[in-house]
Write a protein that holds these residues in place. Sequence first.
Motif, short mmCIF file in Angstrom:
data_model
loop_
_atom_site.label_atom_id
_atom_site.label_comp_id
_atom_site.label_asym_id
_atom_site.label_seq_id
_atom_site.Cartn_x
_atom_site.Cartn_y
_atom_site.Cartn_z
N LYS A 60 0.82 -1.20 0.00
CA LYS A 60 0.00 0.00 0.00
C LYS A 60 0.87 1.26 0.00
N THR A 61 1.98 1.23 0.72
CA THR A 61 2.88 2.38 0.78
C THR A 61 3.56 2.59 -0.57
N LEU A 62 4.02 1.52 -1.20
CA LEU A 62 4.64 1.65 -2.53
C LEU A 62 3.65 2.22 -3.53
N ALA A 63 2.41 1.76 -3.47
CA ALA A 63 1.37 2.29 -4.37
C ALA A 63 1.15 3.78 -4.10
N TYR A 64 1.14 4.19 -2.84
CA TYR A 64 0.97 5.60 -2.49
C TYR A 64 2.11 6.44 -3.07
N ILE A 65 3.34 5.95 -2.93
CA ILE A 65 4.52 6.67 -3.44
C ILE A 65 4.40 6.84 -4.95
N GLU A 66 4.04 5.76 -5.63
CA GLU A 66 3.90 5.84 -7.09
C GLU A 66 2.76 6.78 -7.50
N GLU A 67 1.62 6.66 -6.85
CA GLU A 67 0.47 7.49 -7.20
C GLU A 67 0.74 8.98 -6.99
N ASN A 68 1.65 9.29 -6.06
CA ASN A 68 1.96 10.68 -5.75
C ASN A 68 3.19 11.19 -6.48
N GLY A 69 3.72 10.39 -7.42
CA GLY A 69 4.84 10.83 -8.24
C GLY A 69 6.14 11.03 -7.47
N LYS A 70 6.30 10.30 -6.37
CA LYS A 70 7.51 10.42 -5.56
C LYS A 70 8.51 9.33 -5.96
N LYS A 71 9.73 9.48 -5.51
CA LYS A 71 10.76 8.46 -5.70
C LYS A 71 11.10 7.85 -4.35
N LEU A 72 11.34 6.55 -4.36
CA LEU A 72 11.57 5.78 -3.14
C LEU A 72 13.06 5.63 -2.83
N LEU A 73 13.37 5.75 -1.54
CA LEU A 73 14.69 5.39 -1.00
C LEU A 73 14.42 4.27 0.00
N PRO A 74 14.65 3.00 -0.38
CA PRO A 74 14.29 1.86 0.48
C PRO A 74 15.39 1.49 1.49
N PHE A 75 15.56 2.32 2.51
CA PHE A 75 16.56 2.04 3.54
C PHE A 75 16.15 0.89 4.46
N CYS A 76 14.86 0.68 4.63
CA CYS A 76 14.37 -0.41 5.48
C CYS A 76 14.72 -1.75 4.83
N PRO A 77 15.39 -2.64 5.57
CA PRO A 77 15.77 -3.94 4.99
C PRO A 77 14.57 -4.76 4.52
N VAL A 79 11.67 -3.58 3.29
CA VAL A 79 11.22 -2.99 2.03
C VAL A 79 12.21 -3.31 0.91
N PHE A 80 13.50 -3.20 1.20
CA PHE A 80 14.54 -3.51 0.22
C PHE A 80 14.37 -4.95 -0.27
N ALA A 81 14.19 -5.88 0.68
CA ALA A 81 14.02 -7.29 0.32
C ALA A 81 12.74 -7.51 -0.48
N TYR A 82 11.69 -6.79 -0.14
CA TYR A 82 10.43 -6.91 -0.87
C TYR A 82 10.63 -6.48 -2.33
N ILE A 83 11.30 -5.36 -2.54
CA ILE A 83 11.52 -4.88 -3.91
C ILE A 83 12.44 -5.84 -4.68
N LYS A 84 13.41 -6.38 -4.00
CA LYS A 84 14.30 -7.35 -4.65
C LYS A 84 13.50 -8.58 -5.10
N LYS A 85 12.52 -8.98 -4.30
CA LYS A 85 11.68 -10.13 -4.62
C LYS A 85 10.62 -9.78 -5.67
N HIS A 86 10.24 -8.49 -5.74
CA HIS A 86 9.23 -8.01 -6.69
C HIS A 86 9.84 -6.87 -7.50
N PRO A 87 10.74 -7.21 -8.44
CA PRO A 87 11.54 -6.18 -9.14
C PRO A 87 10.75 -5.18 -9.96
N ASP A 88 9.48 -5.47 -10.24
CA ASP A 88 8.68 -4.48 -10.97
C ASP A 88 8.54 -3.18 -10.18
#
Length: 103
Positions: A60-77, A79-88
């Motif tokens: 839900k947070t990633l969708a919020y960031i995208e919907e609001n035209g922001k860029k993500l800095l995934p410092f949380c391990p 979140v980082f692991a989630y993005i690595k597992k879901h590279p889209d």
Amino acid sequence: MKPEFENIPLVKAGKRFEIEIDGHFAFIDYREMGHQIALVHTETDPELAGTGAATAVVEKTLAYIEENGKKLLPFCPYVFAYIKKHPDWKRIVDERFEGYNKL
């Protein structure tokens, strides 16, 4: 995301994004700097452990960031692991993020 979390709203409260399930919370601490949002820590109340609530708040947070035209800095391990597992989701990560090439 598990279907039971789909209709639970994401709330931006203070310095965290959160969802509430039966009086318990899953949340992500964040910092916002201009067009960037840094996610620094993900946590759930112990009562939500193993339910998928942490994944739901991340999605839900990633969708919020995208919907609001922001860029993500995934410092949380988490979140980082989630993005690595879901590279889209790498599409919203700021290319200047130090660990970008490890995603």
